[in-house]
Scaffold this active site. Structure first.
Site, PDB file in Angstrom:
ATOM      1  CG  HIS A  99      38.384  43.105  32.340  1.00 13.75           C
ATOM      2  ND1 HIS A  99      38.098  42.994  30.995  1.00 13.75           N
ATOM      3  CD2 HIS A  99      39.482  43.905  32.413  1.00 13.75           C
ATOM      4  CE1 HIS A  99      38.982  43.691  30.294  1.00 13.75           C
ATOM      5  NE2 HIS A  99      39.831  44.250  31.137  1.00 13.75           N
ATOM      6  CD  GLU A 100      41.749  44.332  35.603  1.00 18.55           C
ATOM      7  OE1 GLU A 100      42.883  44.017  35.197  1.00 18.55           O
ATOM      8  OE2 GLU A 100      41.071  45.231  35.075  1.00 18.55           O
ATOM      9  CG  HIS A 103      44.003  41.767  31.607  1.00 20.57           C
ATOM     10  ND1 HIS A 103      44.076  41.812  30.238  1.00 20.57           N
ATOM     11  CD2 HIS A 103      43.250  42.838  31.984  1.00 20.57           C
ATOM     12  CE1 HIS A 103      43.388  42.855  29.800  1.00 20.57           C
ATOM     13  NE2 HIS A 103      42.871  43.480  30.836  1.00 20.57           N
ATOM     14  CG  HIS A 107      51.269  37.135  32.369  1.00 16.19           C
ATOM     15  ND1 HIS A 107      51.751  37.107  33.664  1.00 16.19           N
ATOM     16  CD2 HIS A 107      52.349  37.348  31.584  1.00 16.19           C
ATOM     17  CE1 HIS A 107      53.053  37.295  33.644  1.00 16.19           C
ATOM     18  NE2 HIS A 107      53.445  37.440  32.397  1.00 16.19           N
TER      19      HIS A 107
END
Length: 227
Positions: A99-100, A103, A107
């Site tokens: 999940h991270e 991100h 970005h």
């Protein structure tokens, strides 16, 4: 008393939803933190593999203290994983790590909701700190203009919470697609990771509902004071 007036009932449903969401993520995470992935990868190894596969070789992975404190810092371009996720080989740890990385992908690709959210972080922080103070002063001294300023400032908090929702859901969708697409998780393991991420997403939904309820309460207090 200001904190115990009748408008508090507006917050009751949101508080119940928030409590349920917290219990849901805790129980779901604990359940799937006991289910080990058959591949034996740690959260850090999965994150590194996914980042490198996306060309993000220069994004470091660090350990951060706490539980479920995992996050990607877009300002420093650093991924920080809790020790349990960093070293863990469970389905839950892998799901959170992926999940991270979602991100980080957002970005790198300048995903619009993330760009907007990052741009309003300073405004949201200021609004969160000052809105209640200004509103309370306006309420105590019966200054309508301060009541309005407090409400508009808190509206910034609500907007931030609403923009956060597509950011988090998109990161989870990216995580599951890449985990299943690369064969890191499959079958029961993938289902477990998906349940962990869905439970985590509900905490953001609960936060948005709470912010909206708080805004409605401010408006109700302002209208009552004017009457």
């Amino acid at each position: 008393m200001f904190y115990f007036d009748s408008t508090m009932i507006i917050l009751l449903p949101a508080l119940l939803i928030s409590a349920w969401a917290q219990m849901k993520i805790s129980s779901t995470y604990e359940k799937y933190s006991r289910l080990r992935s058959s591949n034996g990868y740690t959260g850090a190894q999965v994150a590194r593999r996914l980042l490198d596969g996306h060309g993000l070789h220069d994004v470091p992975i660090e350990i951060v203290r706490g539980k479920l404190t995992d996050h990607y810092d877009p300002r420093s371009r650093v991924m920080r994983l809790s020790s349990e996720v960093y070293h863990g080989t469970s389905v839950a740890a892998i799901g959170v790590a992926a999940h991270e990385t979602g991100h980080a992908f957002q970005h790198e690709e300048r995903y619009s909701p993330l760009v907007i959210r990052n741009s309003i972080v300073p405004v949201a922080n200021i609004s969160s700190r000052l809105s209640w103070v200004i509103f309370f002063v306006g309420l105590v001294f019966s200054i309508p203009s301060l009541l309005e300023v407090g409400i508009y400032l808190f509206l910034g908090v609500v907007i931030f919470q609403l923009i956060t929702l597509p950011v988090e859901f998109n990161a989870s969708n990216r995580a599951m697609n890449v985990l299943e697409g690369t064969g890191i998780l499959y079958g029961e393991e993938a289902d477990g990771a998906r349940k962990v991420l869905r439970a985590a997403a509900m905490t953001y939904v609960a936060a948005a509902i709470t912010a909206i309820s708080q805004l409605l309460r401010l408006i109700a207090l302002s209208n009552r004071r004017r009457d």
